[in-house]
Design an enzyme around this catalytic site. Structure first.
Site, PDB file in Angstrom:
ATOM      1  N   LYS A  38       1.045  -1.137   0.051  1.00  0.00           N
ATOM      2  CA  LYS A  38       0.075   0.027  -0.059  1.00  0.00           C
ATOM      3  C   LYS A  38       0.832   1.136   0.115  1.00  0.00           C
ATOM      4  CE  LYS A  38      -1.716   1.845   3.889  1.00  0.00           C
ATOM      5  NZ  LYS A  38      -1.701   3.252   3.664  1.00  0.00           N
ATOM      6  N   ASP A  66      -3.485   4.007  -1.896  1.00  0.00           N
ATOM      7  CA  ASP A  66      -4.416   4.478  -0.917  1.00  0.00           C
ATOM      8  C   ASP A  66      -4.449   6.047  -0.794  1.00  0.00           C
ATOM      9  OD1 ASP A  66      -6.197   4.365   1.329  1.00  0.00           O
ATOM     10  OD2 ASP A  66      -4.523   4.289   2.825  1.00  0.00           O
ATOM     11  N   LYS A  68      -7.535   8.068  -0.879  1.00  0.00           N
ATOM     12  CA  LYS A  68      -8.887   8.346  -0.562  1.00  0.00           C
ATOM     13  C   LYS A  68      -9.091   9.507  -1.326  1.00  0.00           C
ATOM     14  CE  LYS A  68      -7.814   6.560   4.149  1.00  0.00           C
ATOM     15  NZ  LYS A  68      -6.534   6.234   4.014  1.00  0.00           N
ATOM     16  N   ASP A  71     -13.779  14.243  -3.874  1.00  0.00           N
ATOM     17  CA  ASP A  71     -13.761  15.742  -4.415  1.00  0.00           C
ATOM     18  C   ASP A  71     -15.273  15.492  -5.303  1.00  0.00           C
ATOM     19  OD1 ASP A  71     -13.517  18.098  -6.007  1.00  0.00           O
ATOM     20  OD2 ASP A  71     -11.371  17.948  -5.809  1.00  0.00           O
ATOM     21  N   THR A 120     -10.480   3.595  10.593  1.00  0.00           N
ATOM     22  CA  THR A 120     -10.101   2.968  11.828  1.00  0.00           C
ATOM     23  C   THR A 120      -9.813   3.891  13.184  1.00  0.00           C
ATOM     24  OG1 THR A 120      -8.193   2.198  10.997  1.00  0.00           O
ATOM     25  CG2 THR A 120      -9.960   0.654  10.905  1.00  0.00           C
ATOM     26  N   ARG A 212       3.234  -0.657  10.903  1.00  0.00           N
ATOM     27  CA  ARG A 212       4.219  -0.393  12.018  1.00  0.00           C
ATOM     28  C   ARG A 212       4.413  -1.792  12.596  1.00  0.00           C
ATOM     29  NH1 ARG A 212       1.216   4.918  13.737  1.00  0.00           N
ATOM     30  NH2 ARG A 212      -0.472   3.913  12.718  1.00  0.00           N
TER      31      ARG A 212
END
Length: 239
Positions: A38, A66, A68, A71, A120, A212
């Site tokens: 990603k 990714d 997002k 508009d 999330t 992470r």
């Protein structure tokens, strides 16, 4: 889109790092332990984003953009049309039915549109602040049903809502669960609605996104291989 996802593709590694060169170092260090990556807004604004996407594809990696996109419909349609010229697998779109429909129309089946449901990083208090009176699960389920009816390839959803979505949509509709942690308790970061690897797949996830917990491990390749083994073991057990 194939209804079968190879087990090794079910882990998506989030390359949430400041530069494309750092992203390449991570990919090289992980070698064959990860096949799906990603790349998000941080890398998009750092420069070299599409060159990185091309580099990943040249190494037979799958790419999840990714971004997002959010508009007016015509702008989102034009953006997706541009992205179709790059060999990426998924892109995230945030918005109402008209925005999602514009994205799907422009994708023409060549690019998987993933609708964002509820981030999330948001919990009940955050939803109250945003003016949503319905509970998070109801909002997520409504958005997922609409996304499927419009023609999206799938949704981004917390593992907490994945089971409700899976019971309400067809199997080819993809559920991508971010915020995966080693345990079901939330980590000491910006993710609030988290689950562990097995819980996500038990709930009906097709893919999980981890960042992470793998990138910051003492041995990232070993950490990624461990997650892959957990995924394979889960599917062997239920298959």
């Amino acid at each position: 889109m194939s209804t079968t996802v190879p087990a090794t593709d079910r882990l998506i590694l989030a390359l949430d790092v400041p530069t494309a060169s750092e992203a390449r170092e991570i990919v090289d260090s992980l070698a064959d332990t990860v096949s799906f990556y990603k790349i998000g807004l941080e890398l998009f604004l750092s420069g070299g984003y599409f060159e990185l996407a091309d580099w990943l594809r040249s190494r037979d990696k799958k790419v999840f953009a990714d971004l997002k996109l959010f508009d007016v419909p015509q702008t989102v349609r034009s953006a997706v049309r541009q992205l179709r010229t790059r060999d990426v697998d998924f892109v995230t779109v945030h918005g109402n039915d008209a925005i999602l429909r514009a994205a799907c129309d422009a994708a023409e089946g060549d690019l998987g549109i993933l609708a964002v449901t509820v981030l999330t990083s948001l919990d009940r208090a955050d939803m109250d602040d945003l003016g949503f009176e319905a509970d998070i699960g109801a909002v997520v389920l409504s958005r997922a049903r609409r996304a499927e009816s419009i023609g999206c390839a799938g949704v981004i959803s917390s593992g907490h809502e994945a089971a409700r979505i899976r019971s309400a949509v067809s199997h080819p509709f993809r559920i991508v669960v971010p915020g995966i942690r080693a345990a079901t308790a939330a980590g000491a970061d910006d993710q609030k609605r988290t689950v562990d690897v097995e819980t996500a797949f038990e709930a009906g996830a097709d893919y999980i996104v981890m960042g992470r917990p793998i990138r910051n491990a003492a041995d990232p390749a070993r950490a990624a291989a461990s997650v892959q083994e957990r995924i394979s073991a889960w599917f062997r057990r239920v298959g």
